[in-house]
Every structure is written in structure tokens, then in C-alpha cells.
Design a protein around this motif. Structure first.
Motif, PDB file in Angstrom:
ATOM      1  N   ASN A   1       0.849  -1.185   0.000  1.00 21.20           N
ATOM      2  CA  ASN A   1       0.000   0.000   0.000  1.00 21.20           C
ATOM      3  C   ASN A   1       0.891   1.244   0.000  1.00 21.20           C
ATOM      4  O   ASN A   1       1.596   1.502   0.976  1.00 21.20           O
ATOM      5  N   PRO A   2       0.874   2.048  -1.064  1.00 25.95           N
ATOM      6  CA  PRO A   2       1.761   3.215  -1.146  1.00 25.95           C
ATOM      7  C   PRO A   2       1.437   4.322  -0.141  1.00 25.95           C
ATOM      8  O   PRO A   2       2.238   5.243   0.036  1.00 25.95           O
ATOM      9  N   GLU A   3       0.295   4.225   0.506  1.00 24.16           N
ATOM     10  CA  GLU A   3      -0.095   5.240   1.479  1.00 24.16           C
ATOM     11  C   GLU A   3      -0.079   4.703   2.909  1.00 24.16           C
ATOM     12  O   GLU A   3      -0.618   5.321   3.824  1.00 24.16           O
ATOM     13  N   ALA A   4       0.561   3.558   3.089  1.00 18.18           N
ATOM     14  CA  ALA A   4       0.612   2.958   4.428  1.00 18.18           C
ATOM     15  C   ALA A   4       1.427   3.803   5.400  1.00 18.18           C
ATOM     16  O   ALA A   4       1.059   3.964   6.573  1.00 18.18           O
ATOM     17  N   PHE A   5       2.542   4.350   4.927  1.00 20.54           N
ATOM     18  CA  PHE A   5       3.416   5.174   5.767  1.00 20.54           C
ATOM     19  C   PHE A   5       3.745   6.467   5.027  1.00 20.54           C
ATOM     20  O   PHE A   5       3.834   6.493   3.804  1.00 20.54           O
ATOM     21  N   GLU A   6       3.925   7.525   5.795  1.00 19.63           N
ATOM     22  CA  GLU A   6       4.195   8.828   5.192  1.00 19.63           C
ATOM     23  C   GLU A   6       5.618   9.278   5.495  1.00 19.63           C
ATOM     24  O   GLU A   6       6.076   9.194   6.628  1.00 19.63           O
ATOM     25  N   PHE A   7       6.302   9.746   4.461  1.00 15.69           N
ATOM     26  CA  PHE A   7       7.663  10.261   4.609  1.00 15.69           C
ATOM     27  C   PHE A   7       7.706  11.706   4.111  1.00 15.69           C
ATOM     28  O   PHE A   7       6.962  12.078   3.196  1.00 15.69           O
ATOM     29  N   PRO A   8       8.565  12.529   4.707  1.00 11.38           N
ATOM     30  CA  PRO A   8       8.599  13.950   4.345  1.00 11.38           C
ATOM     31  C   PRO A   8       9.159  14.188   2.950  1.00 11.38           C
ATOM     32  O   PRO A   8      10.052  13.477   2.490  1.00 11.38           O
ATOM     33  N   LEU A   9       8.611  15.198   2.288  1.00  7.31           N
ATOM     34  CA  LEU A   9       9.091  15.604   0.977  1.00  7.31           C
ATOM     35  C   LEU A   9      10.036  16.792   1.146  1.00  7.31           C
ATOM     36  O   LEU A   9       9.695  17.766   1.819  1.00  7.31           O
ATOM     37  N   SER A  10      11.206  16.716   0.558  1.00  5.12           N
ATOM     38  CA  SER A  10      12.151  17.835   0.639  1.00  5.12           C
ATOM     39  C   SER A  10      11.812  18.858  -0.442  1.00  5.12           C
ATOM     40  O   SER A  10      11.297  18.511  -1.500  1.00  5.12           O
ATOM     41  N   GLU A  11      12.101  20.109  -0.169  1.00  2.00           N
ATOM     42  CA  GLU A  11      11.830  21.181  -1.127  1.00  2.00           C
ATOM     43  C   GLU A  11      13.116  21.902  -1.451  1.00  2.00           C
ATOM     44  O   GLU A  11      13.840  22.334  -0.562  1.00  2.00           O
ATOM     45  N   MET A  12      13.398  22.020  -2.743  1.00  2.00           N
ATOM     46  CA  MET A  12      14.593  22.702  -3.212  1.00  2.00           C
ATOM     47  C   MET A  12      14.194  23.770  -4.226  1.00  2.00           C
ATOM     48  O   MET A  12      13.130  23.696  -4.835  1.00  2.00           O
TER      49      MET A  12
ATOM     50  N   SER B   1       5.483   2.585   0.110  1.00  2.00           N
ATOM     51  CA  SER B   1       5.417   3.956   0.622  1.00  2.00           C
ATOM     52  C   SER B   1       6.673   4.744   0.256  1.00  2.00           C
ATOM     53  O   SER B   1       6.591   5.921  -0.128  1.00  2.00           O
ATOM     54  N   VAL B   2       7.819   4.109   0.384  1.00  4.04           N
ATOM     55  CA  VAL B   2       9.075   4.773   0.020  1.00  4.04           C
ATOM     56  C   VAL B   2       9.097   5.065  -1.471  1.00  4.04           C
ATOM     57  O   VAL B   2       9.429   6.180  -1.906  1.00  4.04           O
TER      58      VAL B   2
ATOM     59  N   ILE C   1       9.049   8.744  -6.109  1.00  3.24           N
ATOM     60  CA  ILE C   1       8.476   9.053  -7.420  1.00  3.24           C
ATOM     61  C   ILE C   1       7.782  10.407  -7.392  1.00  3.24           C
ATOM     62  O   ILE C   1       7.917  11.217  -8.324  1.00  3.24           O
ATOM     63  N   LYS C   2       7.048  10.666  -6.318  1.00  5.83           N
ATOM     64  CA  LYS C   2       6.349  11.946  -6.181  1.00  5.83           C
ATOM     65  C   LYS C   2       7.339  13.107  -6.193  1.00  5.83           C
ATOM     66  O   LYS C   2       7.119  14.130  -6.853  1.00  5.83           O
ATOM     67  N   MET C   3       8.451  12.959  -5.454  1.00  2.13           N
ATOM     68  CA  MET C   3       9.470  14.010  -5.408  1.00  2.13           C
ATOM     69  C   MET C   3      10.072  14.251  -6.790  1.00  2.13           C
ATOM     70  O   MET C   3      10.363  15.389  -7.168  1.00  2.13           O
ATOM     71  N   SER C   4      10.270  13.184  -7.545  1.00  5.46           N
ATOM     72  CA  SER C   4      10.888  13.303  -8.867  1.00  5.46           C
ATOM     73  C   SER C   4       9.949  13.953  -9.875  1.00  5.46           C
ATOM     74  O   SER C   4      10.343  14.852 -10.629  1.00  5.46           O
ATOM     75  N   LEU C   5       8.700  13.506  -9.877  1.00  6.26           N
ATOM     76  CA  LEU C   5       7.774  13.954 -10.911  1.00  6.26           C
ATOM     77  C   LEU C   5       7.173  15.328 -10.650  1.00  6.26           C
ATOM     78  O   LEU C   5       6.749  16.002 -11.595  1.00  6.26           O
ATOM     79  N   GLN C   6       7.125  15.761  -9.400  1.00  6.04           N
ATOM     80  CA  GLN C   6       6.558  17.083  -9.145  1.00  6.04           C
ATOM     81  C   GLN C   6       7.440  18.182  -9.740  1.00  6.04           C
ATOM     82  O   GLN C   6       6.946  19.203 -10.233  1.00  6.04           O
ATOM     83  N   LYS C   7       8.767  17.981  -9.729  1.00  5.70           N
ATOM     84  CA  LYS C   7       9.666  18.952 -10.357  1.00  5.70           C
ATOM     85  C   LYS C   7       9.600  18.870 -11.884  1.00  5.70           C
ATOM     86  O   LYS C   7       9.688  19.884 -12.586  1.00  5.70           O
ATOM     87  N   LEU C   8       9.444  17.665 -12.395  1.00  5.78           N
ATOM     88  CA  LEU C   8       9.313  17.497 -13.836  1.00  5.78           C
ATOM     89  C   LEU C   8       8.037  18.185 -14.329  1.00  5.78           C
ATOM     90  O   LEU C   8       8.056  18.869 -15.366  1.00  5.78           O
TER      91      LEU C   8
END
Length: 332
Positions: free
Chosen positions: A189-200, A239-240, A245-252
């Protein structure tokens, strides 16, 4: 126009033959010796390249039904990569080109990943954006022409592939761990655990923070339940992977919107990740992008992509001399 291409930047020894822009062979020899150490050992990698390079080249020529005397040029990866590994490929290419009295073509390994999209149809139209993701690089590249590229965003510390491999190591998975994280993620489950997103700033990335947060997350939960990893490995991987993937694609997505570009591609070893491929395709449908994803055999390090890059350099007469040496930190 027949070109033999050699790739030896890390732990795959590969040779390919391209004739008039078409790949006729792409042979890759891996190195299982690194599994016991949990990562690539540079000295062992260079020694394995020495053992593999001659049979790999012979196999590539044989499969392409090309003799060495029919070659018009020899291409090789000059960098970036491991110095010892690059030395083997560079030295072999120089010696073979000298013996046959034909030109040498040096290739940038990361640019070759981008140009892998021109091996098969359909190919992206210019200009396009390419997210290059591997164990050593995470970049957004603005591709204006076959040999005109600009890095508009990149990681400021660790690469996304390194984050995958580090996660696998923390979970006790064997090397190479990235594909195993992907395999377990498909069951979790990709939403089982939440990890912080870094912002650059702008289109840049940072993955060192998430590696640290995963470490502390696992330690805290194992203190409560020693079997936490074994009981939740699929959900942890999912989840990881979802976070990376979210961190990579949001900048793209940001780059594509701000530059008004709808031709979008991915390249590099991590582009073989099933979660990334699926999510990019879904995002592309939503954003009305034309999405280009390379075949699996051209995602990881291979000489086919080196050959494709060499093809375009040959057409422009971009050759190098016998004085050339490897560049482990080769720039664009």
C-alpha cells in the motif's frame, strides 16, 4: 556506416554495433561478484571489465554479422563513471581504433541515456524534457537537439537511485536492491506510511533527507516490534517508492508547465522502475503530454545507447584523438 560502441562506466561491460542508425547488437555482461559486498567495489569492477571486454566485443560483432575491418569508427564511454572501469573501455577502444586506423568517438554516458530514445520509434520531438534517474544522477534535461542539451535541474546531494538502494540495504535486501524495492512495492500500500518531501529551489532535487527519515523510521518501529520490517516490507517499499516518485515527478511537472513543453521522456537505470513508468504515464495522460519511456534493455547501462550517441556525433564529424583519457566526473 558501422560503429562499434563500448560501455564500461560502472559494473556492466557492454558492446554494441550500430549501422546507419540501426542497432544490430547490444551485448551486456554483468558482474555478480559485487553482490556479496552490498555494492560496487571499484577495483573488482575494473578487473571484471578486463575479463569480459574481449568476449563481449567479439559477441557483438558476431551477432551483428560485421567484421572488424568493416568498422568505420570505435565509440566509448569517456565518463562519468568509475575511473578504473572507464580506463578499461577507453584503452581498449583506443587500441582497436589505432590498430584499424579508424576514428575514435568519445561519448558522455548521461547524454547517451537521453539519446536512447532515438533507438526505436516513436522518438520525442525537439525540444523535450528528459528526467534522467540513476544511482549516480537525477537531472531534468532540456533537449534542444541530438547534441544540444542543458541541465535545468539536478540533485544537490544524493541521486534517487541511491535512495532506492539505501532503502533496500536498510531493509536487509541483497544488492542490487532497487529492483527488489520495486518488486515488493507492487504488493504493498503506497499510502501505508508517510515520509517527508524535501523542497529545493526551482527544478532541483534533494534525496539525502528522505534517506535519513527512513533510517529513523525503521529504528523507531523496530524498537517497538523487532519483526516490523518482515511484517510490513511490502507496505514500506510501496510507501518509500511512492514518495521518491512523487518528489521526482513534481519537479518534472513544474518544469513542463513553466516551459510549456509537452514532449516528456525518462532515462537511466531507475526508469526501469515499474512504479515510475506507470505513474509517469498516468501523469502524462492528465497533463496531455506525449510520454516516451525506453525499452528495459536501454534503461540500465548498455552500449546500445553509446552507439546511438556515437551515430549522431559521427554525422557531425565529432571525433577525438588518441590522447584522450577518461573523465570520471565528466561535465556536459
Amino acid at each position: 556506416m558501422n560503429i562499434l560502441a563500448i560501455e564500461s562506466s560502472c559494473d556492466e561491460t557492454s558492446a554494441a554495433v550500430i549501422s546507419n542508425g540501426k542497432i544490430y547488437s547490444n551485448i551486456v555482461a554483468g558482474q555478480l561478484i559485487h553482490e556479496r559486498f552490498g555494492g560496487v567495489v571499484p577495483e573488482l569492477a575494473s578487473r571484471a571489465h578486463q575479463q569480459h571486454i574481449l568476449p563481449v566485443v567479439e559477441n557483438a560483432l558476431e551477432k551483428a554479422k560485421i567484421t572488424k575491418n568493416q568498422l568505420n569508427a570505435i565509440a566509448f564511454t569517456r565518463g562519468p563513471g568509475l575511473l578504473g572501469s572507464l580506463l578499461v573501455g577507453t584503452s581498449f577502444a583506443k587500441a582497436m581504433a589505432l590498430g584499424l586506423n579508424i576514428p575514435l568517438i568519445e561519448v558522455n554516458h548521461i547524454q547517451a541515456h537521453v539519446l536512447a530514445h532515438f533507438i526505436d520509434e516513436p522518438a520525442p520531438a525537439f525540444p523535450f524534457l528528459c528526467l534522467t534517474v540513476s544511482g549516480g544522477h537525477t537531472q531534468i534535461v532540456l533537449v534542444k537537439d541530438h547534441l544540444a542539451m542543458e541541465v535545468i535541474g539536478e540533485t544537490q546531494d544524493d541521486a534517487v537511485g541511491e535512495a532506492f538502494d539505501k532503502t533496500a540495504k536498510l531493509l536487509g535486501l541483497p544488492y542490487p536492491g532497487g529492483p527488489l524495492v520495486d518488486k515488493y512495492a507492487q504488493q504493498g500500500n503506497p499510502e501505508a506510511f508517510e515520509f517527508p518531501l524535501s523542497e529545493m529551489p526551482k527544478y532541483n532535487f534533494s534525496f539525502s533527507g528522505i534517506k535519513t527519515s527512513i533510517l529513523y523510521f525503521l529504528k523507531a518501529n523496530q524498537a517497538k516490534n523487532p519483526n516490523f520490517i518482515e511484517e510490513n516490507i511490502a507496505d514500506i517499499c510501496a510507501s518509500v517508492q511512492h514518495t521518491l516518485i512523487k518528489m521526482s515527478l513534481q519537479k518534472l511537472r513544474r518544469a513542463a508547465r513553466e516551459l510549456n513543453i509537452r514532449e516528456i521522456a525518462i532515462a537511466g537505470g531507475v526508469s526501469a522502475n515499474s512504479g515510475l513508468r506507470k505513474t509517469l504515464q498516468e501523469l502524462g495522460d492528465k497533463e496531455k503530454w506525449n510520454v516516451y519511456i525506453p525499452q528495459f534493455q536501454y534503461c540500465t547501462d548498455n552500449a546500445g545507447m553509446i552507439a546511438m550517441a556515437a551515430h549522431f556525433k559521427y554525422l557531425k564529424g565529432e571525433f577525438t584523438s588518441q590522447e584522450v583519457s577518461p573523465l570520471p566526473r565528466m561535465d556536459w
